[in-house]
Structures are given as C-alpha cells and as structure tokens.
Design a protein around this motif. Structure first.
Motif, mmCIF file in Angstrom:
data_model
loop_
_atom_site.group_PDB
_atom_site.id
_atom_site.type_symbol
_atom_site.label_atom_id
_atom_site.label_comp_id
_atom_site.label_asym_id
_atom_site.label_seq_id
_atom_site.Cartn_x
_atom_site.Cartn_y
_atom_site.Cartn_z
ATOM 1 N N ASP A 113 -21.790 -21.659 -30.442
ATOM 2 C CA ASP A 113 -23.147 -21.315 -30.875
ATOM 3 C C ASP A 113 -24.141 -21.957 -29.917
ATOM 4 O OD1 ASP A 113 -22.364 -19.810 -33.032
ATOM 5 O OD2 ASP A 113 -22.607 -21.422 -34.506
ATOM 6 N N TYR A 114 -25.023 -21.153 -29.365
ATOM 7 C CA TYR A 114 -26.065 -21.651 -28.466
ATOM 8 C C TYR A 114 -27.377 -21.742 -29.242
ATOM 9 C CZ TYR A 114 -22.904 -20.929 -24.523
ATOM 10 O OH TYR A 114 -21.841 -20.989 -23.653
ATOM 11 N N TYR A 115 -27.885 -22.973 -29.409
ATOM 12 C CA TYR A 115 -29.104 -23.205 -30.181
ATOM 13 C C TYR A 115 -30.309 -23.411 -29.269
ATOM 14 C CZ TYR A 115 -26.491 -24.124 -34.530
ATOM 15 O OH TYR A 115 -25.703 -24.021 -35.642
ATOM 16 N N LYS A 134 -32.439 -20.587 -34.830
ATOM 17 C CA LYS A 134 -31.235 -19.786 -35.083
ATOM 18 C C LYS A 134 -30.421 -19.592 -33.806
ATOM 19 C CE LYS A 134 -29.717 -15.365 -37.001
ATOM 20 N NZ LYS A 134 -30.146 -14.072 -37.611
ATOM 21 N N PRO A 135 -29.122 -19.852 -33.879
ATOM 22 C CA PRO A 135 -28.285 -19.763 -32.664
ATOM 23 C C PRO A 135 -27.819 -18.347 -32.361
ATOM 24 C CG PRO A 135 -26.933 -20.445 -34.503
ATOM 25 C CD PRO A 135 -28.342 -20.322 -35.041
ATOM 26 N N GLU A 136 -27.377 -18.183 -31.136
ATOM 27 C CA GLU A 136 -26.675 -16.975 -30.728
ATOM 28 C C GLU A 136 -25.219 -17.350 -30.477
ATOM 29 O OE1 GLU A 136 -28.418 -14.976 -27.461
ATOM 30 O OE2 GLU A 136 -30.344 -14.638 -28.456
ATOM 31 N N ARG A 137 -24.307 -16.593 -31.062
ATOM 32 C CA ARG A 137 -22.875 -16.913 -30.972
ATOM 33 C C ARG A 137 -22.207 -16.125 -29.855
ATOM 34 N NH1 ARG A 137 -19.263 -17.919 -36.176
ATOM 35 N NH2 ARG A 137 -20.538 -19.796 -35.954
ATOM 36 N N ASP A 156 -22.837 -25.570 -29.147
ATOM 37 C CA ASP A 156 -22.078 -26.197 -30.222
ATOM 38 C C ASP A 156 -20.777 -25.434 -30.423
ATOM 39 O OD1 ASP A 156 -21.593 -27.947 -32.420
ATOM 40 O OD2 ASP A 156 -22.231 -26.353 -33.786
#
Length: 205
Positions: A113-115, A134-137, A156
């Motif tokens: 997950d990129y936050y 909100k993250p992008e997975r 993450d």
C-alpha cells in the motif's frame, strides 16, 4: 565461513561502484542486476544450501548472517542485500529512511500500500500534525520488482502470507523514521533510523 558466490561477487563489485558515485537514487540503476541475481542464476539455491549446511555442521552456533526470517547476503557501509522474509507488519506504518529495491521470489505475491502524506516527511524534523491519506495498492507477482523511494509516499507491505524476496537497501538518508498509527493514520512518533542511534537513545532512557 561460506565463500561468496561468484554472482554475488559480481553484484557487489557493481553495487560498490554505483554507490560510490554518491547519487541518492543510484540504487535503482541496479534493477536489472538484482533481478539477474535473483532469477537468472543459481545464486539463491546454492547459497541457501550452503547456509543450511553451516547450521547442520554446528546447530548450537548459528551463522552471523542469519537474522529473524532472513539471511544477510552482503552488508557494506552504503548498502545491504538480504533475502528471505521481509519483517512482518506491526501497529505502525513507517516511513522509509532509505531507498529500497525488492525482487519477489514467491510463491505468494507481494502486496504494498502506497500512502500519500499530508506533510513532507523527507525531513529530519518530525511533525506531529502529519497524517496519511487513502493508499493505492499494488500487487507484485513472482519475478517482479518493487521500488520504494524514500522521498515519496510511504510504502507499507501488507502481505498476509510471508513470501520470499531479495531486497537491497541503500544508505540511510534520514536520521529519523516517522511512525503513523495503522488505525488512525495519524503521525505518532519518530524513531532513530540507525541501529547505533537507537541503542544510544535506549541507553539514555
């Protein structure tokens, strides 16, 4: 003592030359070489067998290269190469004090997950008002590479099942690592990035 594999020797030679140039993101230029070391030669199989042989030779004295869940293949002042399982997730989402290059071995994919952050965390001054959005997975399959840029959003690793990877960590570029609550996404505290600094803080306390 295990003699370094010839493919690792070649990787070390090129990595030392690359990092000696002093370019902060030069680690990403090792993308192809790390993938070759991981997937296109017998390095992992032969080295793992050699490490296991060392343990069987004297089970009461484990090699110094063995860490929790992984093996330290090579460590130099400016970089470290490891293979095995990445450290498991805990209650915190952490900023990366260094650039990281991860090659997925499998069998499970690597889920990251990129936050994005509300504040610039590429600094040595901790901001308690910072928070994550909100993250992008992204999902990385066997053979794919994951690049973690310490100057951008937080990466993450949230893989439920451990997967084998080979990961290269560049020089520590920030003295502190920011910690965010996994539940509230708010910044909680900062910890020392370098183990020696963290040990000093513990001694002072």
């Amino acid at each position: 003592m295990i003699v370094p594999h010839h493919n690792l020797q070649e990787f070390t030679r090129v990595a030392e030359w690359q990092f000696a140039k002093g370019e902060d993101k030069g680690i990403f230029d090792l993308y192809a070489l790390q993938r070759t070391l991981t997937h296109e030669c017998d390095y992992l199989a032969e080295t793992t067998n050699a490490e296991l042989h060392e343990i069987l030779r004297d089970p009461l004295e484990l090699p110094a290269s063995w860490q929790c869940g992984h093996i330290v293949a090579e460590t130099r002042p400016l970089w470290t190469l490891r293979y095995g399982h990445l450290p498991p997730a805990d209650d915190f989402i952490r900023s990366s004090p260094a650039h990281v290059l991860i090659c997925v071995v499998g069998p499970e994919p690597l889920v990251v997950d990129y936050y994005p952050t509300s504040q610039n965390i590429d600094t040595d001054v901790f901001d308690p008002a910072a928070f994550l959005t909100k993250p992008e997975r992204e999902v990385f399959q066997t053979g794919e590479m994951c690049l973690i840029d310490g100057t951008l959003e937080l990466a993450d690793i949230v893989t439920d099942k451990p997967t084998n990877v080979v990961w290269l960590t560049g020089p520590t570029r920030r003295s502190i690592q920011w910690l965010f609550s996994r539940h509230t996404l708010k910044s909680v505290q900062a910890v020392a990035s370098r183990p020696a600094d963290a040990d000093t803080v513990s001694l002072i306390r």
